[in-house]
Design an enzyme around this catalytic site. Sequence first.
Site, short mmCIF file in Angstrom:
data_model
loop_
_atom_site.label_atom_id
_atom_site.label_comp_id
_atom_site.label_asym_id
_atom_site.label_seq_id
_atom_site.Cartn_x
_atom_site.Cartn_y
_atom_site.Cartn_z
N HIS A 124 0.82 -1.23 0.00
CA HIS A 124 0.00 0.00 0.00
C HIS A 124 0.84 1.27 0.00
O HIS A 124 0.30 2.37 -0.12
CB HIS A 124 -0.91 0.06 1.24
CG HIS A 124 -1.92 -1.05 1.32
ND1 HIS A 124 -2.79 -1.34 0.29
CD2 HIS A 124 -2.21 -1.95 2.30
CE1 HIS A 124 -3.56 -2.37 0.64
NE2 HIS A 124 -3.22 -2.77 1.86
N ASP A 161 -2.87 -11.07 -1.45
CA ASP A 161 -3.33 -10.47 -0.19
C ASP A 161 -4.80 -10.08 -0.38
O ASP A 161 -5.23 -9.78 -1.49
CB ASP A 161 -2.49 -9.21 0.10
CG ASP A 161 -2.79 -8.60 1.45
OD1 ASP A 161 -2.04 -8.90 2.40
OD2 ASP A 161 -3.78 -7.84 1.57
N HIS A 163 -6.31 -7.51 0.40
CA HIS A 163 -6.47 -6.10 0.02
C HIS A 163 -5.81 -5.85 -1.34
O HIS A 163 -4.80 -6.47 -1.67
CB HIS A 163 -5.81 -5.20 1.07
CG HIS A 163 -6.36 -5.38 2.45
ND1 HIS A 163 -5.75 -6.20 3.38
CD2 HIS A 163 -7.46 -4.86 3.05
CE1 HIS A 163 -6.47 -6.18 4.50
NE2 HIS A 163 -7.51 -5.38 4.32
N ASP A 248 -4.42 -12.86 4.63
CA ASP A 248 -5.60 -12.31 5.30
C ASP A 248 -6.91 -12.67 4.60
O ASP A 248 -7.98 -12.25 5.04
CB ASP A 248 -5.46 -10.79 5.53
CG ASP A 248 -4.78 -10.06 4.38
OD1 ASP A 248 -4.58 -10.68 3.32
OD2 ASP A 248 -4.45 -8.87 4.56
ZN LIG Z 1 -3.91 -7.26 3.43
#
Ligand SMILES: [Zn+2]
Length: 344
Positions: A124, A161, A163, A248
């Site tokens: 990120h 991931d 996200h 996750d």
């Molecule tokens: Zn994540």
Amino acid sequence: MKVGFIYDPIYLKHDTGQHVENATRLEAIISHLEQTRLKQQLTPIRPRAASIEEVSLVHHKQYISHVQDIAQKGGGWLDADTVMSSSSYEAAIYAAGGAIRATEAVMNGEVDSAFALVRPPGHHATSQRAMGFCLFNNIAIATKYALARYQLERILIIDFDVHHGNATQETFYDNPQVLYISTHQYPFYPGTGSIGETGSGGGKETTVNIPLMAGCGDAEYLQVFEQIIVPAARRFDPSLILVSAGYDAHWADGIALMQMSTTGFVQIVGAIRGLADELCSGRLVFTLEGGYNLTALATSIKATFDVLLGNTNVEDPLGQSPHNLAAPGIAPLVKAIKEIHNLS
Ligand SMILES: [Zn+2]
């Protein structure tokens, strides 16, 4: 198979207090690898510090100095989700260096594949700011480094991931040398990663987003690997594959709402390894992103190493999701993505 394992206790010194992304994550992973005696099957590789020049392949020098300044002042919050301590700058420089070192070890033939067990995570962190627990974008830095150092023509990044790796996408959005493919819960943090984001300029078509609705599990992930990721990777024909490995999406992880199991991770890591064997002489580098349920994280990383080593009978102590969620049908989504990217 020789599998590298990049780790250093400096990663524990990125002290985030009660934050969900904290040092117990790596402690749980290392302790599980030791208890199961898996660690002795791995080749330990010490990371090095990334140089400022290497970090600035992705980040503005002003931002790098800003992170260093905050560490020197004892730490603080960089955004609403991202906190750092006095040792976080050093840990982050070594996290970027860990991803670079893993890439070097694979490219130099020291090992067949490698996993950089680093923190803080990276996908990120944009060129100019920290976001979502991330300070420097480890995988993006390693990718830029590999393109320059080894003069590779094409690198594939797979980001599983839960996200979306907004900053990795942004770094390579107009770059035809890097195919970025992400599976992620959507809509969800950080908000990017719709199917229409496909790259720009010379990098048009080299971003493939697979935004999955909450509730998807092993079957849906396997479906998108078989129907989208494998054909897209084959068409791109990379010389190296890097993976933003976040765990996750596991059903036991409270940060998101996916229903993956460790067995599901074994299947997708197996598919990725198959692609590496088929397309780029097995050259494969994993770098750790998220994963916040310590048992799910540790067992899934051990299982990832098992797949890389070629071990069979991989354990899944947590088993399948006990939540009786009806898995969402993703056939229309898969069809739409295949159409956008001309995948038959
Ligand atoms: Zn994540």
